[in-house]
Write a protein that holds these residues in place. Structure first.
Motif, mmCIF file in Angstrom:
data_model
loop_
_atom_site.group_PDB
_atom_site.id
_atom_site.type_symbol
_atom_site.label_atom_id
_atom_site.label_comp_id
_atom_site.label_asym_id
_atom_site.label_seq_id
_atom_site.Cartn_x
_atom_site.Cartn_y
_atom_site.Cartn_z
ATOM 1 N N THR A 128 0.852 -1.189 0.000
ATOM 2 C CA THR A 128 0.000 0.000 0.000
ATOM 3 C C THR A 128 0.891 1.243 0.000
ATOM 4 O O THR A 128 2.031 1.209 0.482
ATOM 5 N N ASN A 144 -3.047 0.351 -3.553
ATOM 6 C CA ASN A 144 -2.882 -0.844 -2.734
ATOM 7 C C ASN A 144 -3.013 -2.072 -3.615
ATOM 8 O O ASN A 144 -3.658 -2.065 -4.675
ATOM 9 N N SER A 164 -6.310 0.109 2.790
ATOM 10 C CA SER A 164 -5.410 1.268 2.828
ATOM 11 C C SER A 164 -6.207 2.509 3.184
ATOM 12 O O SER A 164 -7.443 2.496 3.211
#
Length: 382
Positions: free
Chosen positions: A52, A71, A77
């Protein structure tokens, strides 16, 4: 094994250079830096084998806004548009405090609102680098891993090349905005000048010429019946003609002084200084005349600056310096007045800056309150 490791290093460098080229091309083509943010975030995340990545912009209230997000599928994320707290010793606050690339190898023992948020996302470690724009900390790019290992040594410094390209995208956008604003001011100034000329001609010279025509018709009717009255009418018409010529010359002087074209910058500036209403010290060091467009720009920098001195500065003295330095023309107008000149208001300084910038030059104004004003222009001679 050594050959394989060497190949991996070479491939990593090639991947990094390819990613930088893609981002640099995007920066050069994109008009809106917001288009750059998510792509750079993804490029950096993939390059460092993260799961991420985010780009943030710092605020002055102890928070940051998320402007870019990437991500891997299935990895949670922080989304674009989120606002995060800059508390504790997580990566984003550390970069904000230091202004340098930073790393956090284990989030496990960290506390605070942001740390709790990252714990909930399963973040284990991260690296990041600041975005420095116009000499100040603007934001940061951070990449994170949900795996139980830290990023390789020096990974945070590899991000710096990408954040420099983000800063370039911001600078490009700002330059485009300034150019658009400058063009708008040029158009507005042209329209305002045309309206001013129309008013001056209508209210002044045109009315005088109408009166002159009436006076000549009156004299024509009276010339046989009453020669004395006819002569008086012609005398008044002659006075109107003289006044009209004087007014037209004054308007023409505001457009482009004949003395500037005929005799050059120094005689034209001397004429302006004589009308300034205060002592003006003149210094000229020119071996040859600049190009006509540069000469006109220099003249208006001086004329507008001296007009501002006379109107607003409450100065007892002013000085004008015009000097050739290599292939540059340097112009400086200084006074000992009250200072505090507004470079963004209606003083005409914005217009001067646009005129000088159009020739590839720079205009610099210093006007601390109570310490006078200095207007300096640096323009190519040709």
């Amino acid at each position: 094994m050594e050959a394989s490791a060497g190949h991996e290093v070479v491939q990593a460098l090639l991947d990094e250079q390819a990613a930088l080229r893609r981002v640099a091309t995007l920066v050069a083509e994109a008009g809106d830096p917001a288009r750059v943010f998510p792509i750079v975030t993804e490029e950096v995340g993939r390059l460092l084998a993260a799961q991420t990545a985010n780009m943030v912009r710092y605020r002055h209230d102890g928070t940051a806004d998320v402007l870019g997000q990437w991500n891997e599928p299935g990895v949670p994320s922080v989304p674009i548009g989120a606002r995060i707290e800059l508390d504790g010793d997580t990566l984003t606050p550390k970069i904000c405090r230091s202004g340098r690339p930073e790393r956090v190898d284990d989030y496990g023992g960290l506390t605070g609102l942001l740390a709790e948020r990252l714990h909930a996302l399963g973040i284990h470690s991260g690296v990041g680098a600041p975005i420095i724009f116009d000499g100040e900390l603007w934001g940061a790019v951070v990449v994170s891993s949900v795996r139980a290992h830290a990023f390789p040594a020096g990974a945070e410094h590899r991000i710096a090349a990408f954040t420099e390209l983000i800063a370039q995208a911001l600078a490009n956008a700002e330059a485009r905005e300034q150019l658009a604003a400058s063009r708008a001011r040029v158009v507005a100034a042209g329209d305002a000048e045309r309206r001013r000329l129309e008013r001056n001609l209508h209210d002044g010279a045109q009315q005088r010429l109408v009166a002159l025509a009436i006076g000549i018709r009156i004299a024509d009717r009276l010339i046989d019946e009453d020669p004395e009255q006819a002569h008086a009418a012609l005398a008044r018409a002659s006075d109107e003609l003289s006044a009209s010529l004087a007014e037209l010359r004054e308007i023409a002087r505001g457009l482009h002084p004949a003395v500037l074209s005929d005799h050059g910058l120094e005689p034209a500036v001397k004429a302006v200084a004589q009308r300034a209403g205060l002592p003006v010290e003149l210094t000229f060091d020119l071996a040859e005349r600049p190009s006509p467009s540069v000469e006109v720009a220099a003249y208006y920098v001086i004329a507008e600056s001296l007009t501002n001195v006379a109107k607003y500065a409450k100065a007892s003295h002013a000085s004008v310096e015009v000097r050739a330095l290599g292939d540059r023309l340097l112009v400086a107008v200084t006074d000992d007045g009250v200072g505090g000149a507004d470079t963004a208001g209606g003083s005409g300084l914005l217009g001067l800056g646009d005129r000088v910038a159009a020739l590839g030059g720079r205009l610099h104004v210093e006007s601390p309150p109570g310490q006078g004003t200095s207007v300096r222009a640096d323009v190519p001679m040709a």
